[in-house]
Design an enzyme around this catalytic site. Structure first.
Site, PDB file in Angstrom:
ATOM      1  N   ARG A 242     -46.810 -37.609 -58.062  1.00 42.86           N
ATOM      2  CA  ARG A 242     -45.837 -37.693 -56.984  1.00 42.86           C
ATOM      3  C   ARG A 242     -46.275 -36.757 -55.869  1.00 42.86           C
ATOM      4  NH1 ARG A 242     -44.657 -41.686 -59.025  1.00 42.86           N
ATOM      5  NH2 ARG A 242     -42.647 -42.426 -59.784  1.00 42.86           N
ATOM      6  N   GLU A 271     -43.635 -40.495 -48.369  1.00 35.81           N
ATOM      7  CA  GLU A 271     -44.021 -41.911 -48.322  1.00 35.81           C
ATOM      8  C   GLU A 271     -42.817 -42.799 -48.017  1.00 35.81           C
ATOM      9  OE1 GLU A 271     -45.793 -41.828 -52.320  1.00 35.81           O
ATOM     10  OE2 GLU A 271     -44.366 -43.358 -52.933  1.00 35.81           O
ATOM     11  N   HIS A 289     -49.542 -45.945 -52.827  1.00 37.87           N
ATOM     12  CA  HIS A 289     -48.804 -45.923 -54.107  1.00 37.87           C
ATOM     13  C   HIS A 289     -49.004 -47.222 -54.897  1.00 37.87           C
ATOM     14  CE1 HIS A 289     -45.218 -43.777 -56.187  1.00 37.87           C
ATOM     15  NE2 HIS A 289     -45.948 -44.422 -57.061  1.00 37.87           N
TER      16      HIS A 289
END
Ligand code: DGY
Length: 348
Positions: A242, A271, A289
């Protein structure tokens, strides 16, 4: 009079044939377009339904479930679930689930792809070629760092971390060191070819460091300027966990000034926004991602989330036993007899 069917919300467009399975038991309200919701919109949707299937982009915390009289289950599409406040959901008696296991190898593949691309400057070299810089050939063009035979460091040795360790040790003859909240059993370490070290030793020894630990406020900016300063200037850093684990400004500074050779990042603190300081650098490989983004794995994740939601609302062959529940207490509160082995804690 027949009981009305429970109603469920699917927050993003997913594979229609898999979402259709929900229709066997529930009335389904499914988003037809990719949507960025405000917290108020999430709360509004949750207030109308008995269960929800949400993506990592939808935060579900105490505020979003403050006025949800019917809600009984929130099923996350992802193994990481830092978008859910599981304590708040448990207090409200709402079952929370995630999607472990099915994405382990696919995410480990991407971690390794980023490691290799960063270390061997693959995307930087490709851009350079496309920009027409490939003039007279130089013996020193795009020199990178070796992957084979180097030292692979892994921070967070859950299932995905172990997948990366296996690839490194058995595929590339790497020496593997790792740090984790708890040490793995000796036989597992032996099979993986991995050695446990302290946090500082991990930073100092790794030629390539992969981050794969779950996010919590305790590890916010764990990789900060101080931690980066302990790494070799020739090292690469890969983050597939993360974004919040890394202080991105400190990382950009280290990369810009040669204190770290390269980085591969699949996750970002803000993000889908990516910091301009990172975008401006050539020695960082950036992906949006996509850790679990293979067709087979993304379908498996949706199928598991659908099974979780169906079971958490007491329907289907596994009624009351969602395959990957995060809060056994909420299942008990919902009146399901909880068979211990069915309740799988996060083993990421
Ligand atoms: C997860 O499942 O947590 C991944 O980050 C999604 O790709």
């Amino acid at each position: 009079m027949t009981e009305p069917r429970p109603r469920v919300w699917v927050s993003q467009p997913l594979f229609d044939d898999l979402v259709a399975r929900l229709g066997e038991h529930f009335d389904v309200v499914a988003a037809s377009d990719i949507t960025q919701y405000t917290p108020e919109q999430v709360a509004h949707h949750l207030a109308q339904v008995d269960g929800a299937l949400v993506s990592l982009n939808e935060k579900v915390g105490a505020a979003e479930i403050a006025g949800v009289p019917r809600l009984r289950a929130v099923c996350n599409l992802g193994v990481g679930y830092n978008n859910l406040d599981v304590d708040a959901l448990s207090r409200a008696g709402i079952v929370a689930t995630n999607t472990p296991d099915v994405l382990t190898e696919t995410t480990a593949d991407l971690g390794f792809a980023l490691l290799m691309a960063a270390a061997r400057r693959v995307t930087e070299a490709e851009r350079w070629l496309r920009e027409g810089h490939w003039g007279p050939w130089s013996f020193e063009t795009m020199l990178g760092m070796d992957v084979h035979g180097s030292t692979l460091g892994i921070l967070g040795m859950g299932r995905i971390g172990q997948g990366i360790a296996r690839r490194g040790a058995h595929g590339f003859g790497m020496k593997v060191v790792y740090h984790n909240r708890s040490r793995l059993p000796q036989d597992v370490e032996r099979d993986l070819g991995a050695r446990y070290v302290g946090f500082d030793a991990l930073l100092q020894q790794a030629d390539h460091l992969v981050l794969m630990l779950p996010y919590s406020p305790d590890v916010h900016h764990l990789i900060d300027a101080q931690a980066l300063a302990k790494m070799k200037p020739t090292a690469t850093l890969v983050n597939i966990a993360r974004g919040g684990i890394v202080d991105e400004l400190a990382l950009a500074d280290a990369l810009a000034h040669g204190r770290l050779a390269a980085a591969g990042l699949d996750v970002f603190e803000g993000e889908p926004q990516v910091r301009p300081e990172l975008l401006a650098l050539r020695n960082v490989v950036l992906t949006p991602h996509i850790g679990s983004a293979s067709l087979t794995t993304r379908r498996a994740m949706v199928a598991l989330a659908v099974d979780n939601l169906t079971a958490a609302l007491g329907a289907g062959p596994h009624a009351g036993e969602p395959p990957s529940a995060l809060n056994a207490e909420a299942l008990k509160a919902a009146g399901f007899a909880v068979g211990g082995k069915k309740i799988i804690a996060d083993k990421r």
